[in-house]
Enzyme design. Sequence first.
Site, PDB file in Angstrom:
ATOM      1  N   ASP A  84      86.615 -16.702   0.703  1.00 33.73           N
ATOM      2  CA  ASP A  84      87.852 -16.144   1.265  1.00 33.73           C
ATOM      3  C   ASP A  84      87.582 -14.738   1.800  1.00 33.73           C
ATOM      4  O   ASP A  84      87.200 -13.841   1.034  1.00 33.73           O
ATOM      5  CB  ASP A  84      88.890 -16.080   0.137  1.00 33.73           C
ATOM      6  CG  ASP A  84      90.303 -16.228   0.638  1.00 33.73           C
ATOM      7  OD1 ASP A  84      90.505 -16.414   1.853  1.00 33.73           O
ATOM      8  OD2 ASP A  84      91.217 -16.178  -0.209  1.00 33.73           O
ATOM      9  N   GLU A 183     100.715 -22.354   3.003  1.00 35.62           N
ATOM     10  CA  GLU A 183     101.209 -21.830   1.720  1.00 35.62           C
ATOM     11  C   GLU A 183     102.670 -21.401   1.836  1.00 35.62           C
ATOM     12  O   GLU A 183     103.056 -20.713   2.802  1.00 35.62           O
ATOM     13  CB  GLU A 183     100.356 -20.623   1.289  1.00 35.62           C
ATOM     14  CG  GLU A 183     100.852 -19.996  -0.011  1.00 35.62           C
ATOM     15  CD  GLU A 183      99.885 -19.010  -0.651  1.00 35.62           C
ATOM     16  OE1 GLU A 183      98.765 -18.823  -0.122  1.00 35.62           O
ATOM     17  OE2 GLU A 183     100.255 -18.439  -1.689  1.00 35.62           O
TER      18      GLU A 183
HETATM   19  O1  KIV Z   1      93.087 -16.779  -2.722  1.00 37.86           O
HETATM   20  C1  KIV Z   1      93.614 -17.862  -2.985  1.00 37.86           C
HETATM   21  O2  KIV Z   1      93.678 -18.302  -4.141  1.00 37.86           O
HETATM   22  C2  KIV Z   1      94.190 -18.627  -1.881  1.00 37.86           C
HETATM   23  C3  KIV Z   1      94.886 -19.893  -2.222  1.00 37.86           C
HETATM   24  C4  KIV Z   1      96.201 -19.583  -2.797  1.00 37.86           C
HETATM   25  C5  KIV Z   1      94.996 -20.808  -1.056  1.00 37.86           C
HETATM   26  O3  KIV Z   1      94.095 -18.219  -0.766  1.00 37.86           O
END
Ligand code: KIV
Length: 294
Positions: A84, A183
């Site tokens: 991420d 989301e």
């Molecule tokens: O960082 C995270 O956990 C997310 C999820 C909620 C999709 O982006």
Amino acid sequence: MAPKVTAPAVLARKGGSKLKMVTAYDAPTARIADRAGADIILVGDSVANVVLGYEDTLAVTVDVMVHHTAAVTRMNPQALVVGDMPWLSYHSSTTETVHNAGRFIQEGGAGAVKLEGGRKRLDMIHAVLDAEIPVMGHLGLTPQSVHAMGGYRVQGKEAQAAYELISDANALADAGVFAIVLEGVPDVVAEIVTNEIQVPTIGIGAGVNCDGQVLVFHDVTGLGAGEYLPKFVKQYAHIADDAVAALEEFFADVESGAFPSEAETYHMPAGSEEMLRDLSSQSSDILADEAMER
Ligand code: KIV
């Protein structure tokens, strides 16, 4: 052994069997997620609030995210590992964005990156895709926009806002993302997006009509320390409660002397113990004699 899940394999699942995704932030959670059959492990920037004790996700940096991503990929999971991209790591220039995305692949061992936002992030998404890095989109309640949204609120509740979100989803799909997280949006919005675009949607608080679902590991297993759980979470276990009970039992055994028992104790080989006891009593006799002489 089944082959590793790849970004193209996820894309090919559009409209097929549901995609199962969960976050993991370290080696043990990655191993558990993989054993349970996750298709995708997301090393989410939610590590900030779930594991590192921050209020929101904004505090984590690329260094922190890559550190956690590498811990997950060292377990060599079969699932696709998605790193991420944290806030500000893909906002200022395409050069910086590609450099940061590349670190998730080179240093973190991830197979793809995720970034939040719609049409205004298209230049960055194109640049990362041009560098041959698969991108997962993230629309709706995007936690990195918490201040701009005025809090964590369901997005796309009004028709115009929902229409904009659907347009964003189409733009990301056209750009070539391999999946989109939706989301905190009404179920009908997720349903329309899922029916309109040719890439899988993965919902979190987006109803049942997505191509897959994702939850945060600590929420779904009850490992989280926080009291607050969003409406969209279903808790399937209470690991934190089990851990407290285990530690209480351990501490009670320490107090009573029941731990360690024979089973947890090492012994010297036959004969050595006697020799040691003789040596130590001889040396204490010598020390006592020396003290008398002084
Ligand atoms: O960082 C995270 O956990 C997310 C999820 C909620 C999709 O982006």
